[in-house]
Design a protein around this motif. Sequence first.
Motif, mmCIF file in Angstrom:
data_model
loop_
_atom_site.group_PDB
_atom_site.id
_atom_site.type_symbol
_atom_site.label_atom_id
_atom_site.label_comp_id
_atom_site.label_asym_id
_atom_site.label_seq_id
_atom_site.Cartn_x
_atom_site.Cartn_y
_atom_site.Cartn_z
ATOM 1 N N VAL A 1 0.845 -1.195 0.000
ATOM 2 C CA VAL A 1 0.000 0.000 0.000
ATOM 3 C C VAL A 1 0.878 1.242 0.000
ATOM 4 O O VAL A 1 1.821 1.357 0.777
ATOM 5 C CB VAL A 1 -0.915 0.009 1.235
ATOM 6 N N VAL A 2 0.547 2.179 -0.888
ATOM 7 C CA VAL A 2 1.305 3.420 -0.951
ATOM 8 C C VAL A 2 0.859 4.326 0.177
ATOM 9 O O VAL A 2 -0.318 4.644 0.299
ATOM 10 C CB VAL A 2 1.089 4.114 -2.310
ATOM 11 N N ALA B 1 -6.284 2.059 -1.319
ATOM 12 C CA ALA B 1 -5.638 0.747 -1.378
ATOM 13 C C ALA B 1 -6.637 -0.396 -1.374
ATOM 14 O O ALA B 1 -6.235 -1.561 -1.353
ATOM 15 C CB ALA B 1 -4.686 0.583 -0.191
ATOM 16 N N ASN B 2 -7.952 -0.086 -1.366
ATOM 17 C CA ASN B 2 -8.996 -1.108 -1.339
ATOM 18 C C ASN B 2 -8.835 -2.051 -0.148
ATOM 19 O O ASN B 2 -8.855 -3.281 -0.289
ATOM 20 C CB ASN B 2 -9.012 -1.912 -2.644
ATOM 21 N N HIS C 1 -9.194 -7.522 9.147
ATOM 22 C CA HIS C 1 -8.598 -6.770 8.042
ATOM 23 C C HIS C 1 -9.034 -7.415 6.729
ATOM 24 O O HIS C 1 -8.952 -8.632 6.570
ATOM 25 C CB HIS C 1 -7.070 -6.774 8.147
ATOM 26 N N ILE C 2 -9.510 -6.584 5.810
ATOM 27 C CA ILE C 2 -10.046 -7.070 4.532
ATOM 28 C C ILE C 2 -9.264 -6.424 3.392
ATOM 29 O O ILE C 2 -9.022 -5.214 3.400
ATOM 30 C CB ILE C 2 -11.546 -6.739 4.395
ATOM 31 N N TRP C 3 -8.872 -7.260 2.411
ATOM 32 C CA TRP C 3 -8.243 -6.783 1.187
ATOM 33 C C TRP C 3 -9.230 -7.017 0.051
ATOM 34 O O TRP C 3 -9.561 -8.157 -0.277
ATOM 35 C CB TRP C 3 -6.958 -7.547 0.900
ATOM 36 N N PHE C 4 -9.719 -5.935 -0.562
ATOM 37 C CA PHE C 4 -10.694 -6.043 -1.637
ATOM 38 C C PHE C 4 -9.954 -6.166 -2.975
ATOM 39 O O PHE C 4 -8.996 -5.425 -3.232
ATOM 40 C CB PHE C 4 -11.612 -4.823 -1.678
ATOM 41 N N LEU C 5 -10.421 -7.092 -3.805
ATOM 42 C CA LEU C 5 -9.848 -7.274 -5.126
ATOM 43 C C LEU C 5 -10.922 -7.058 -6.178
ATOM 44 O O LEU C 5 -12.115 -7.005 -5.868
ATOM 45 C CB LEU C 5 -9.263 -8.688 -5.261
ATOM 46 N N LYS C 6 -10.496 -6.955 -7.413
ATOM 47 C CA LYS C 6 -11.442 -6.758 -8.500
ATOM 48 C C LYS C 6 -12.210 -8.048 -8.740
ATOM 49 O O LYS C 6 -11.621 -9.115 -8.895
ATOM 50 C CB LYS C 6 -10.705 -6.346 -9.780
ATOM 51 N N TYR D 1 -24.578 -2.663 3.502
ATOM 52 C CA TYR D 1 -24.223 -1.406 2.890
ATOM 53 C C TYR D 1 -23.348 -1.655 1.665
ATOM 54 O O TYR D 1 -22.848 -2.755 1.450
ATOM 55 C CB TYR D 1 -23.478 -0.519 3.885
ATOM 56 N N HIS D 2 -23.122 -0.619 0.912
ATOM 57 C CA HIS D 2 -22.311 -0.744 -0.285
ATOM 58 C C HIS D 2 -20.890 -1.155 0.084
ATOM 59 O O HIS D 2 -20.303 -0.663 1.026
ATOM 60 C CB HIS D 2 -22.291 0.589 -1.044
ATOM 61 N N SER D 3 -20.343 -2.099 -0.664
ATOM 62 C CA SER D 3 -18.981 -2.567 -0.435
ATOM 63 C C SER D 3 -18.090 -2.124 -1.588
ATOM 64 O O SER D 3 -18.574 -1.806 -2.682
ATOM 65 C CB SER D 3 -18.966 -4.092 -0.314
ATOM 66 N N LEU D 4 -16.780 -2.114 -1.339
ATOM 67 C CA LEU D 4 -15.849 -1.700 -2.380
ATOM 68 C C LEU D 4 -15.915 -2.624 -3.587
ATOM 69 O O LEU D 4 -15.801 -2.181 -4.724
ATOM 70 C CB LEU D 4 -14.424 -1.657 -1.821
#
Length: 809
Positions: A60-61, A247-248, A266-271, A430-433
């Motif tokens: 993550v930047v 950083a999604n 902790h959640i890492w969202f991907l496409k 609710y809306h998610s990434l």
Amino acid sequence: MAKDKKKNGKKAEKSVRPPIPAQDTIAESSSTKLTDLQTLMNGVEETQANPVITDKEPEVVEEPPVQDVPQYYEEPILTQVIVKSYEGEKVHGLYEGEGFAYFEGGNTYKGMFSEGLMHGQGTYTWTDGVKYEGTFVKNVQMFNGRYTWNDGSIYEGSIKNGVRHGFGFFRSGTCPVSYIGYWCKGKRHGKGTMYYDQEHTSWYSGDWVNNVKEGWGMRCYKSGNIYEGQWEKNVRHGKGRMRWLTANQEYMGQWVYGIQHGYGTHIWFLKRMPGSQYPLRNEYIGDFVNGERHGHGKFVYASGAVYDGEWVCNKKHGKGKFVFKNGHVYEGEFTDDHIVEYPAFQVDAMSAKELNAICTGSNFENIAIINGLENTSILGSDIELDISSLLDLLPREERHEELKQVEFAVLRHITELRRIYTFYSGLGCYHSLDNTFLMTKLQFWRFLKDCQFHHSNITLAEMDRILSGDKTPLEEIHCPHETLLFRTFLSYLIRLAFHIYHEGHKEKGPYLHKCFLEMMSRNVIPTACCVLFSEERCTVFAMSYIDECWEIYRAFCRPSTRPPFEPTMKMRHFLWMLNDFKLLSKQLTASKLVEILVKDGPSLHDSSSTNLELELVFLEFVEALLDCALVYVTSDMIKEQVARDNRKRSRIERLSKGTTNMSLYPEYSLSQVKLMQTNEPKEAKTEQDEEFSLWLCRVQIFFTTKFFTAYHHEKLVREKIKENKIQDAELAELRKIKDEELAKLIAGREAEEAKRQEAAAAEKTFDSKDADFKELEEPVTQFVPPPEAPTVGPPVVTKVPAGKKRKKK
């Protein structure tokens, strides 16, 4: 005349008394001392909590640190002043009414005077350009006013003893920084919102303590990243939620001075890939130490694989359980993020590349076959049905054919089942990434109710017992937060289909697939995908009360009468709970409550009696409360609540009138925004909107002002009763000890008294015997004289007194 004028001038000069200096300010005539607007405001605030990354995720930047916020002026105080000239009215030689005073040093005042003092509305201007416009009380700035500094900075709001105190608005003239909220003795203290840029994209809204962010608050950064939770000394500390939109990623859990530390998620969202069976996200739930996964935790991979075990410095290390994406399980030791030994599973189940990612070598000679089934699942390598408990009921030679036919039946409806899973997993969220979700047990219950599984002589609670494994903890059998992967969802449907329809398909040949197909045709296809309540927006709003309702549900659960005797709630317990909360009324009577409980179930009652021994799962508990809210809350209650909210809103508007058009609190959370929108008097666009607004208002009033309040009161009463019981037990123990000591003392005294009585009786007996002996001894001495004892030694010579002669014998 000249002397009189001099005397009057001296009186006027003395009458303008200096004010009492404020405690947090220094008396300087120029009043140009600078003070920091924010200590350690943004230097490393966001970058202190770098999102935790996995080995396979891009780093993550970090955001560049926000520049230090410029300083702002303190509000000045009136110092020792001497009137150089005065223009205006006088009464008895004292300034009275409206006037203009020019003080020694160049300061001026224009406004109202009373008895020689600045009193009322007026404007005081210092020589360095600082100006105060507002109310004076005996030379002191009080109540409401406006400060203006020569660099363009302004403050408008409540004033006390010359400093900001109460509700007010400040805007810096040298930088795009502004604050609206509460002050205490010149410092930000209480609820307030600070904006760090002119576009209002960077802000903090929440609690302040002496110019420091402390308590609960929400911070939105210029990048769009958002933190919502607890603060201490200007950093994230306590429980909170951070969303790195750039950083999604997202973290919900414990923080210690800006670092993830403690228990969290902790959640890492991907496409998301089109048609993907799983939400493409990595999720870790467990312990963190200094921002790293360390301790015990569960990692759910985007492919559907799951690791549950020990972690050391972001790596799997120690004992753990790894469930592969096809459902195979390995339990054993992990070292440095790798499996120590190869598990027993099929080679075709996963590729060598995936295997090498979790194993230490490349030798596949020792790989065994599970359950004697040589072929992999026709549903794909990602899905393997967990129906071994059903296959074990069949002869070994028939198991392969049964499994094959079931997989064909599932494959026939796989598209429809994926659509159903996607629909229910997003219900009430609710809306998610990535706009994807895992199905929870709460959503699975709603699916079962929509498909009327509970009309087949089996309740939702009994279904939970059937589907739960032997190793499932009792408190998790009916947990609404349990997540179900798609393969678990399919396995559950097959197992329920067998328990409901196996009696009608016991003839020869494979019959598991027949049960499944009958379930699909009767239950799933005709009725699936019904919305939780009347509208999906109602579902989203109702979900904001889920956490507190779950706490109440667990508090009133009792052990079940059936194995494994897990805690459950019966309809009878629900009725008793509302009665204890004193929520039964003329509208919500006991009979009406029974109608609510049985309306969506099968034939739970007949004409003579009602069965209140049936168990309620958490979904049925919440839905019953929502129906109770619509009955309990009357139109009069709504009018009272709206009037109360309007009074609060008008009071805030009066305080902030003329200061700014900014809101005091930006949105804290979506649920709170929806809650506030219900109080806004708007004309509904349609009849449906009017019904929704009325539903929303009734639910809000019932839960926030009645149900939750009654529970907290009941909780306090129970705690008080428990304390009283403990105190009574302690007092009883003390009484017991005192009684024992008193009994011992009494027994001792009685023993001593008994001894005394025995001694007295013995002495009395002895005296009586002695008296009898004497009585027997006296007559003998009278008639029988005792013999004389022989004398020994010389004879005794008796002297005769002089003058008398001795008689001869």
